[in-house]
Scaffold this motif. Structure first.
Motif, PDB file in Angstrom:
ATOM      1  N   SER A 239       0.827  -1.209   0.000  1.00  0.00           N
ATOM      2  CA  SER A 239       0.000   0.000   0.000  1.00  0.00           C
ATOM      3  C   SER A 239       0.859   1.256   0.000  1.00  0.00           C
ATOM      4  O   SER A 239       0.557   2.236  -0.685  1.00  0.00           O
ATOM      5  CB  SER A 239      -0.927   0.007   1.227  1.00  0.00           C
ATOM      6  OG  SER A 239      -1.794  -1.100   1.220  1.00  0.00           O
ATOM      7  N   LYS A 240       1.957   1.228   0.769  1.00  0.00           N
ATOM      8  CA  LYS A 240       2.873   2.375   0.808  1.00  0.00           C
ATOM      9  C   LYS A 240       3.488   2.617  -0.581  1.00  0.00           C
ATOM     10  O   LYS A 240       3.571   3.764  -1.049  1.00  0.00           O
ATOM     11  CB  LYS A 240       3.972   2.087   1.830  1.00  0.00           C
ATOM     12  CG  LYS A 240       5.116   3.126   1.863  1.00  0.00           C
ATOM     13  CD  LYS A 240       4.652   4.480   2.348  1.00  0.00           C
ATOM     14  CE  LYS A 240       5.815   5.396   2.714  1.00  0.00           C
ATOM     15  NZ  LYS A 240       6.757   5.644   1.617  1.00  0.00           N
ATOM     16  N   PHE A 243       0.861   4.065  -2.944  1.00  0.00           N
ATOM     17  CA  PHE A 243       0.637   5.472  -2.606  1.00  0.00           C
ATOM     18  C   PHE A 243       1.748   6.344  -3.182  1.00  0.00           C
ATOM     19  O   PHE A 243       1.482   7.376  -3.818  1.00  0.00           O
ATOM     20  CB  PHE A 243       0.556   5.637  -1.090  1.00  0.00           C
ATOM     21  CG  PHE A 243       0.402   7.059  -0.636  1.00  0.00           C
ATOM     22  CD1 PHE A 243      -0.833   7.683  -0.667  1.00  0.00           C
ATOM     23  CD2 PHE A 243       1.495   7.777  -0.172  1.00  0.00           C
ATOM     24  CE1 PHE A 243      -0.984   9.005  -0.255  1.00  0.00           C
ATOM     25  CE2 PHE A 243       1.365   9.088   0.242  1.00  0.00           C
ATOM     26  CZ  PHE A 243       0.130   9.703   0.202  1.00  0.00           C
ATOM     27  N   ASP A 244       2.994   5.927  -2.986  1.00  0.00           N
ATOM     28  CA  ASP A 244       4.132   6.705  -3.493  1.00  0.00           C
ATOM     29  C   ASP A 244       4.115   6.796  -5.007  1.00  0.00           C
ATOM     30  O   ASP A 244       4.416   7.837  -5.589  1.00  0.00           O
ATOM     31  CB  ASP A 244       5.454   6.069  -3.029  1.00  0.00           C
ATOM     32  CG  ASP A 244       5.682   6.248  -1.535  1.00  0.00           C
ATOM     33  OD1 ASP A 244       4.979   7.084  -0.924  1.00  0.00           O
ATOM     34  OD2 ASP A 244       6.551   5.550  -0.984  1.00  0.00           O
ATOM     35  N   ILE A 246       1.499   6.545  -7.076  1.00  0.00           N
ATOM     36  CA  ILE A 246       0.384   7.361  -7.551  1.00  0.00           C
ATOM     37  C   ILE A 246       0.645   8.846  -7.300  1.00  0.00           C
ATOM     38  O   ILE A 246       0.447   9.688  -8.181  1.00  0.00           O
ATOM     39  CB  ILE A 246      -0.932   6.914  -6.888  1.00  0.00           C
ATOM     40  CG1 ILE A 246      -1.298   5.504  -7.366  1.00  0.00           C
ATOM     41  CG2 ILE A 246      -2.058   7.892  -7.222  1.00  0.00           C
ATOM     42  CD1 ILE A 246      -2.451   4.874  -6.606  1.00  0.00           C
ATOM     43  N   ILE A 247       1.116   9.177  -6.093  1.00  0.00           N
ATOM     44  CA  ILE A 247       1.429  10.560  -5.769  1.00  0.00           C
ATOM     45  C   ILE A 247       2.566  11.073  -6.643  1.00  0.00           C
ATOM     46  O   ILE A 247       2.542  12.196  -7.132  1.00  0.00           O
ATOM     47  CB  ILE A 247       1.789  10.708  -4.279  1.00  0.00           C
ATOM     48  CG1 ILE A 247       0.575  10.359  -3.403  1.00  0.00           C
ATOM     49  CG2 ILE A 247       2.262  12.113  -3.977  1.00  0.00           C
ATOM     50  CD1 ILE A 247      -0.631  11.229  -3.650  1.00  0.00           C
TER      51      ILE A 247
END
Length: 248
Positions: A239-240, A243-244, A246-247
């Motif tokens: 998940s981390k 997130f990284d 996508i951001i």
């Protein structure tokens, strides 16, 4: 050589968990190493560091589970995985670091959700050349890119409901073949820099320790608890990374 303490804080448990998984639980959590190490270094470098370590683990695993694989399955899976490795090598320079983070994170999260949510299977499926060839190809590709061949291989093997040792032996032989086939394209692509090889050499001492721990646990410890803990950790790291990516 990498000297950042944060790297080893992630890499040491990652290598041990992968070794334990390979030695006693089929190697399905081999994809855990790259997501954990990618928290502090790039996925490309993490994959390069892990390959020599995985090759060493495979030798220990082959000895521990010698003669336990299902060769009728492997004669379909290994040639198909070679095609996947070739596709991975040809597309390697076209994948950015963010795209690899996304691939690793997505595989980790989807594999975890599938493990948690899939219904219990009652009857074993029969082997299929078509399905074996398809999932073997996907296994080769994902394994080449980020050493994440466990999920697609398990999608094919787990429904067959092989005997425990036969399942582990099959996965060990499969990934030993894949990992040694990957050495040549990794070298051609310049992945084995002195920094990566020296870091791998430092971590390599953990490889036989992890595999032998897994072999010991295979006969003594309930694998359900091992998998429950590792899958929670895998979901968090995946998940981390998602997130990284996508951001970013």
């Amino acid at each position: 050589m990498i000297t950042d303490p944060l790297f080893y804080l992630a890499a040491v448990p990652a290598v041990l968990i992968v070794g334990i998984s390979k030695g006693g639980f089929g190697g399905g959590l081999g994809l855990l190493a790259v997501p954990m190490m990618s928290l502090v270094i790039s996925p490309i470098q993490a994959a390069a560091i892990m390959l020599p370590i995985l090759c060493l683990m495979d030798l220990v695993g082959l000895w521990s589970f010698r003669g336990k694989g299902d060769f009728s399955l492997l004669k379909v899976l290994i040639p198909a995985s070679l095609v996947g490795i070739i596709v991975g090598a040809l597309s390697f320079n076209y994948l950015s670091e963010r795209s690899l983070e996304f691939i690793v994170g997505a595989i980790a999260v989807l594999f975890t959700l599938n493990y948690w949510l899939r219904p219990k299977q009652r009857e074993a499926k029969q082997p299929s050349t078509a399905r074996g060839g398809f999932w073997g190809l996907i296994t080769g590709f994902t394994s080449f890119s980020v050493h994440a061949g466990g999920p697609p291989l398990n999608i094919y093997l787990l429904p067959l409901q092989l005997e425990k040792s036969a399942y582990i032996g099959t996965t060990i032989i499969m990934f030993a073949a894949i990992n040694y086939l990957k050495v040549i394209p990794y070298a051609v692509l310049g992945q084995f820099s002195m920094a990566n090889l020296s870091t791998a050499a430092v971590l390599a001492i953990l490889a036989p320790i992890g595999v032998r721990m897994g072999y010991w646990m295979h006969h003594r410890i309930d694998e359900k608890w091992f998998y429950r803990i590792c899958f929670v950790f895998l979901f968090v790291t995946g998940s981390k990374l998602l997130f990284d990516a996508i951001i970013g």
